[in-house]
Scaffold this motif. Structure first.
Motif, PDB file in Angstrom:
ATOM      1  N   THR A  89      26.842 -52.222  33.867  1.00 41.25           N
ATOM      2  CA  THR A  89      27.744 -51.444  34.950  1.00 41.25           C
ATOM      3  C   THR A  89      27.136 -50.426  35.598  1.00 41.25           C
ATOM      4  O   THR A  89      27.046 -50.327  36.818  1.00 41.25           O
ATOM      5  CB  THR A  89      29.073 -50.971  34.369  1.00 41.25           C
ATOM      6  OG1 THR A  89      29.523 -52.094  33.582  1.00 41.25           O
ATOM      7  CG2 THR A  89      29.901 -50.607  35.400  1.00 41.25           C
ATOM      8  N   GLU A  90      26.456 -49.735  34.829  1.00 46.74           N
ATOM      9  CA  GLU A  90      25.701 -48.453  35.555  1.00 46.74           C
ATOM     10  C   GLU A  90      24.558 -48.901  36.251  1.00 46.74           C
ATOM     11  O   GLU A  90      24.369 -48.370  37.354  1.00 46.74           O
ATOM     12  CB  GLU A  90      25.294 -47.564  34.236  1.00 46.74           C
ATOM     13  CG  GLU A  90      24.225 -46.363  34.788  1.00 46.74           C
ATOM     14  CD  GLU A  90      24.891 -45.389  35.610  1.00 46.74           C
ATOM     15  OE1 GLU A  90      26.245 -45.281  35.340  1.00 46.74           O
ATOM     16  OE2 GLU A  90      24.463 -44.618  36.150  1.00 46.74           O
ATOM     17  N   ASN A  91      23.871 -49.943  35.468  1.00 47.88           N
ATOM     18  CA  ASN A  91      22.596 -50.572  36.483  1.00 47.88           C
ATOM     19  C   ASN A  91      23.136 -51.197  37.810  1.00 47.88           C
ATOM     20  O   ASN A  91      22.313 -50.997  38.920  1.00 47.88           O
ATOM     21  CB  ASN A  91      21.948 -51.547  35.670  1.00 47.88           C
ATOM     22  CG  ASN A  91      21.234 -50.921  34.363  1.00 47.88           C
ATOM     23  OD1 ASN A  91      20.636 -49.837  34.621  1.00 47.88           O
ATOM     24  ND2 ASN A  91      20.676 -51.785  33.488  1.00 47.88           N
ATOM     25  N   LYS A  92      24.295 -51.820  37.804  1.00 47.57           N
ATOM     26  CA  LYS A  92      24.693 -52.435  39.068  1.00 47.57           C
ATOM     27  C   LYS A  92      25.245 -51.459  39.829  1.00 47.57           C
ATOM     28  O   LYS A  92      24.883 -51.608  41.266  1.00 47.57           O
ATOM     29  CB  LYS A  92      25.913 -53.351  38.564  1.00 47.57           C
ATOM     30  CG  LYS A  92      25.518 -54.676  38.129  1.00 47.57           C
ATOM     31  CD  LYS A  92      26.745 -55.491  37.890  1.00 47.57           C
ATOM     32  CE  LYS A  92      26.566 -56.630  37.160  1.00 47.57           C
ATOM     33  NZ  LYS A  92      27.505 -57.493  36.510  1.00 47.57           N
ATOM     34  N   HIS A  93      25.758 -50.387  39.603  1.00 45.75           N
ATOM     35  CA  HIS A  93      26.123 -49.082  40.187  1.00 45.75           C
ATOM     36  C   HIS A  93      25.044 -48.860  40.872  1.00 45.75           C
ATOM     37  O   HIS A  93      24.769 -48.215  42.171  1.00 45.75           O
ATOM     38  CB  HIS A  93      26.966 -48.384  39.291  1.00 45.75           C
ATOM     39  CG  HIS A  93      27.262 -46.953  40.070  1.00 45.75           C
ATOM     40  ND1 HIS A  93      27.993 -46.807  41.005  1.00 45.75           N
ATOM     41  CD2 HIS A  93      26.672 -45.680  39.863  1.00 45.75           C
ATOM     42  CE1 HIS A  93      28.305 -45.718  41.593  1.00 45.75           C
ATOM     43  NE2 HIS A  93      27.336 -44.929  40.844  1.00 45.75           N
ATOM     44  N   GLN A  94      23.873 -48.404  39.995  1.00 46.15           N
ATOM     45  CA  GLN A  94      22.798 -47.732  40.491  1.00 46.15           C
ATOM     46  C   GLN A  94      21.827 -48.701  41.816  1.00 46.15           C
ATOM     47  O   GLN A  94      21.418 -48.253  42.754  1.00 46.15           O
ATOM     48  CB  GLN A  94      21.601 -47.474  39.524  1.00 46.15           C
ATOM     49  CG  GLN A  94      22.065 -46.466  38.662  1.00 46.15           C
ATOM     50  CD  GLN A  94      22.165 -44.967  39.174  1.00 46.15           C
ATOM     51  OE1 GLN A  94      21.332 -44.777  40.061  1.00 46.15           O
ATOM     52  NE2 GLN A  94      23.030 -44.144  38.647  1.00 46.15           N
ATOM     53  N   LYS A  95      22.051 -49.986  41.385  1.00 48.86           N
ATOM     54  CA  LYS A  95      21.565 -50.882  42.274  1.00 48.86           C
ATOM     55  C   LYS A  95      22.355 -50.732  43.673  1.00 48.86           C
ATOM     56  O   LYS A  95      21.693 -50.843  44.748  1.00 48.86           O
ATOM     57  CB  LYS A  95      21.580 -52.287  41.882  1.00 48.86           C
ATOM     58  CG  LYS A  95      20.534 -53.182  42.548  1.00 48.86           C
ATOM     59  CD  LYS A  95      20.919 -54.547  41.837  1.00 48.86           C
ATOM     60  CE  LYS A  95      20.178 -55.775  42.690  1.00 48.86           C
ATOM     61  NZ  LYS A  95      20.541 -57.104  42.408  1.00 48.86           N
ATOM     62  N   LYS A  96      23.761 -50.848  43.476  1.00 45.19           N
ATOM     63  CA  LYS A  96      24.471 -50.572  44.773  1.00 45.19           C
ATOM     64  C   LYS A  96      24.148 -49.496  45.504  1.00 45.19           C
ATOM     65  O   LYS A  96      24.105 -49.390  46.894  1.00 45.19           O
ATOM     66  CB  LYS A  96      26.117 -50.667  44.339  1.00 45.19           C
ATOM     67  CG  LYS A  96      26.506 -52.102  44.242  1.00 45.19           C
ATOM     68  CD  LYS A  96      27.884 -51.888  44.037  1.00 45.19           C
ATOM     69  CE  LYS A  96      28.512 -53.586  43.868  1.00 45.19           C
ATOM     70  NZ  LYS A  96      30.033 -53.480  43.460  1.00 45.19           N
ATOM     71  N   LEU A  97      24.008 -48.371  44.692  1.00 45.31           N
ATOM     72  CA  LEU A  97      23.759 -47.020  45.250  1.00 45.31           C
ATOM     73  C   LEU A  97      22.280 -47.114  46.045  1.00 45.31           C
ATOM     74  O   LEU A  97      22.509 -46.778  47.354  1.00 45.31           O
ATOM     75  CB  LEU A  97      23.524 -46.062  44.365  1.00 45.31           C
ATOM     76  CG  LEU A  97      23.845 -44.773  44.655  1.00 45.31           C
ATOM     77  CD1 LEU A  97      24.676 -44.157  45.388  1.00 45.31           C
ATOM     78  CD2 LEU A  97      23.151 -43.695  43.447  1.00 45.31           C
ATOM     79  N   LEU A  98      21.539 -47.789  45.479  1.00 46.17           N
ATOM     80  CA  LEU A  98      20.080 -47.863  46.249  1.00 46.17           C
ATOM     81  C   LEU A  98      20.064 -48.759  47.552  1.00 46.17           C
ATOM     82  O   LEU A  98      19.691 -48.402  48.652  1.00 46.17           O
ATOM     83  CB  LEU A  98      19.125 -48.589  45.194  1.00 46.17           C
ATOM     84  CG  LEU A  98      17.613 -48.776  45.932  1.00 46.17           C
ATOM     85  CD1 LEU A  98      17.089 -47.291  45.959  1.00 46.17           C
ATOM     86  CD2 LEU A  98      16.810 -49.441  44.733  1.00 46.17           C
ATOM     87  N   GLU A  99      20.937 -49.896  47.207  1.00 45.56           N
ATOM     88  CA  GLU A  99      20.977 -50.889  48.595  1.00 45.56           C
ATOM     89  C   GLU A  99      21.757 -50.060  49.628  1.00 45.56           C
ATOM     90  O   GLU A  99      21.522 -50.224  50.806  1.00 45.56           O
ATOM     91  CB  GLU A  99      21.842 -51.783  47.988  1.00 45.56           C
ATOM     92  CG  GLU A  99      21.213 -53.000  47.349  1.00 45.56           C
ATOM     93  CD  GLU A  99      21.730 -54.054  46.705  1.00 45.56           C
ATOM     94  OE1 GLU A  99      21.214 -54.942  45.850  1.00 45.56           O
ATOM     95  OE2 GLU A  99      23.173 -54.002  46.788  1.00 45.56           O
ATOM     96  N   ALA A 100      22.972 -49.167  49.188  1.00 41.92           N
ATOM     97  CA  ALA A 100      23.465 -48.411  50.302  1.00 41.92           C
ATOM     98  C   ALA A 100      22.722 -47.480  50.994  1.00 41.92           C
ATOM     99  O   ALA A 100      22.778 -47.172  52.117  1.00 41.92           O
ATOM    100  CB  ALA A 100      24.850 -47.877  49.775  1.00 41.92           C
ATOM    101  N   SER A 101      21.784 -46.736  50.157  1.00 48.27           N
ATOM    102  CA  SER A 101      21.070 -45.798  50.612  1.00 48.27           C
ATOM    103  C   SER A 101      20.138 -46.459  51.802  1.00 48.27           C
ATOM    104  O   SER A 101      19.610 -45.911  52.863  1.00 48.27           O
ATOM    105  CB  SER A 101      20.145 -45.025  49.633  1.00 48.27           C
ATOM    106  OG  SER A 101      20.792 -44.404  48.630  1.00 48.27           O
ATOM    107  N   LEU A 102      19.378 -47.754  51.264  1.00 50.18           N
ATOM    108  CA  LEU A 102      18.513 -48.151  52.105  1.00 50.18           C
ATOM    109  C   LEU A 102      19.094 -48.751  53.643  1.00 50.18           C
ATOM    110  O   LEU A 102      18.681 -48.773  54.540  1.00 50.18           O
ATOM    111  CB  LEU A 102      17.947 -49.325  51.336  1.00 50.18           C
ATOM    112  CG  LEU A 102      16.895 -49.106  50.298  1.00 50.18           C
ATOM    113  CD1 LEU A 102      16.436 -50.423  49.466  1.00 50.18           C
ATOM    114  CD2 LEU A 102      15.680 -48.322  50.827  1.00 50.18           C
TER     115      LEU A 102
END
Lengths: 267, 212
Positions: free
Chosen positions: A48-61
């Motif tokens: 869940t944390e990894n998915k969240h980090q990935k979403k955060l990165l995608e949103a930042s990009l």
């Protein structure tokens, strides 16, 4: 009596040993089963944390990409076209060099075009690196932002703080500025308040930004649901920027007339 | 008669973990070496006690020494395992203390009696070590597959044997004084039963060591 004691001690030992055997069986079985469950739960949390980090990165990009598109559009639609018109004006000026009135008119029009281009460049620059924020600090930057909102005329915003000088990390300053700007833009756009109060204070190494308004409020849970469902970047930008600076943001409705947004950032 | 069958099985089954450990000796990690040594000592003591019984001699003096060796080897096993996570100073410091305790037991009870005091202390301490191991493993989730770890099965073996026999060890001397024959039968059955479990789980532990 003595033989009863003898039987009792031997019975006691047998019963105790069997009882301990059952207990140990239970303990070992429980440990084996529970460990599996705990490990599965831990793996789930990590996923869940990894998915969240990935979403955060995608949103930042996505946000960065949007900023680039905005800059590119401004450059192409405003400055690009203006420079093309300037070039045409120079050609016309060359042809009409002996016709003073036409020449003067072309020069005047070209000056206006250059001024418009400079305004656009300043606007792009201010958007990327707000000069008041960069040179005079966070408080002055917030005051300038409030002035801009008041100038736009949609809502009246009052700014208050007890600490005029706040020094903290420039990166956090910029992200927090953009976050507050995004929140205020969304508040004005969707909340449609007449009055907004913006207060900033520092307490226990935390910068607390409080926004009170008399428009349509929203809760944090509703914001999270909307950000998952909506394709727009506004809400995602707010949540992403909050996480980037390790801040917390809370949206609440105080009563029918007042709503509140609270941003707490460690500095 | 049945108890003697169980006693016989208990005697010969001590060879099982030794054989399994020998087969997978190259795969055994450092912290299992004390257990491997213990298994060799187990087999040797079984052989020695049988010889003593055959010649009509009291084997308790062998068992007194064996108790100390067993405790030290199992303590080393726990210390070597926990060394990766924290300083097991307390485990090392209890070994000489236990030696002193066993010496006191020998002085009080004599060499020809069952060393039930040392055995009781040994059982209690080792049960505490194994329960701590299970708690540590659960709290820190250091293994992905607990059942595939040799250390789990070794600790299970220790827990079953020492907790199962704990009451027997505590009341051993008293029961021997009350009714020696009944005590011998009871010891042969209970101790033999848990000894079989102990050796089976030890074998399982060494067998699991083959998996990387």
């Amino acid at each position: 009596m003595e033989s009863k004691d003898q039987i009792d001690i031997f019975t006691l030992v047998i019963m105790s040993s069997m009882g301990i055997l059952v207990l140990i069986l239970f303990i070992v079985f429980f440990i084996a089963l529970y460990q599996k469950r705990m490990l599965a739960h831990k793996t789930e949390l990590v996923d869940t944390e990894n998915k969240h980090q990935k979403k955060l990165l995608e949103a930042s990009l996505e946000i960065a990409e949007q900023e680039r598109v905005k800059i590119a559009t401004n450059l192409h639609d405003d400055i690009g076209i203006t420079l093309s018109v300037l070039k045409l004006n120079l050609s016309r000026a060359k042809k009409n060099i002996n016709n003073q009135s036409v020449f003067d008119e072309i020069i005047s029009a070209s000056n206006k075009n250059i001024d418009d281009s400079l305004d656009t460049v300043r606007s792009i620059y201010n958007d990327i690196m707000p000069p008041t924020l960069m040179k005079l600090g966070f408080v002055k930057g917030m005051k300038e932002l409030c002035n801009q909102i008041n100038y736009a005329g949609a809502s009246e915003i009052t700014f208050s703080t007890v600490q005029e000088n706040m020094e903290f990390d420039k990166k956090i300053e910029l992200q927090l500025y953009r976050l507050v700007k995004e929140v205020l833009n969304n508040t004005v756009k969707h909340g449609k308040p007449n009055l907004i109060e913006l207060n900033i204070e520092v307490k226990d190494n935390k910068l607390i930004v409080t926004i009170l308004h008399n428009g349509i409020g929203i809760t944090t849970e509703a914001i999270k649901k909307l950000s998952e469902q909506s394709t727009g970047l506004g809400l995602k930008s707010i949540l992403t920027r909050t996480q980037l600076i390790n801040a917390t943001i809370d949206f609440s409705i105080l009563n029918n007339q007042m709503a509140k947004v609270l941003i707490i950032t460690p500095i | 008669m049945d108890t003697w069958v169980l006693d016989l099985i208990s005697t010969y089954i001590s060879a099982l973990p030794f054989l399994v450990a020998l087969i997978y000796f190259k795969k055994i990690k450092a912290y299992l070496i004390p257990v491997f040594v213990l298994v060799i000592v187990n087999v040797s003591v079984e052989v020695l006690t049988n010889i003593y019984i055959e010649i009509g001699r009291n084997a308790n003096e062998v068992l007194h020494v064996f108790t100390i060796v067993e405790f030290c080897l199992l303590s080393c096993f726990f210390a070597l395992f926990f060394k990766k996570y924290f300083n097991p100073l307390i485990i090392y410091s209890l070994m000489p203390l236990f030696g002193i305790l066993s010496y006191l037991d020998y002085k009080i009870n004599g060499l020809n009696s069952t060393d039930n005091f040392s055995l009781s202390v040994e059982s209690f301490t080792l049960v505490v070590y194994t329960l701590f191991f299970f708690y540590f493993v659960l709290k820190n989730l250091i293994f992905d597959d607990l059942l595939a770890q040799p250390v789990f099965w070794i600790c299970t073996a220790v827990l079953f044997y020492f907790s199962g026999n704990f009451v027997l060890f505590v009341f051993g001397n008293y029961m021997a004084r009350v009714d020696l024959n009944k005590y011998i039968i009871l010891r042969a059955s209970i101790h033999a039963f848990f000894n079989v479990l102990y050796n089976v789980f030890l074998s399982l532990g060494f067998w699991k060591a083959r998996i990387k």
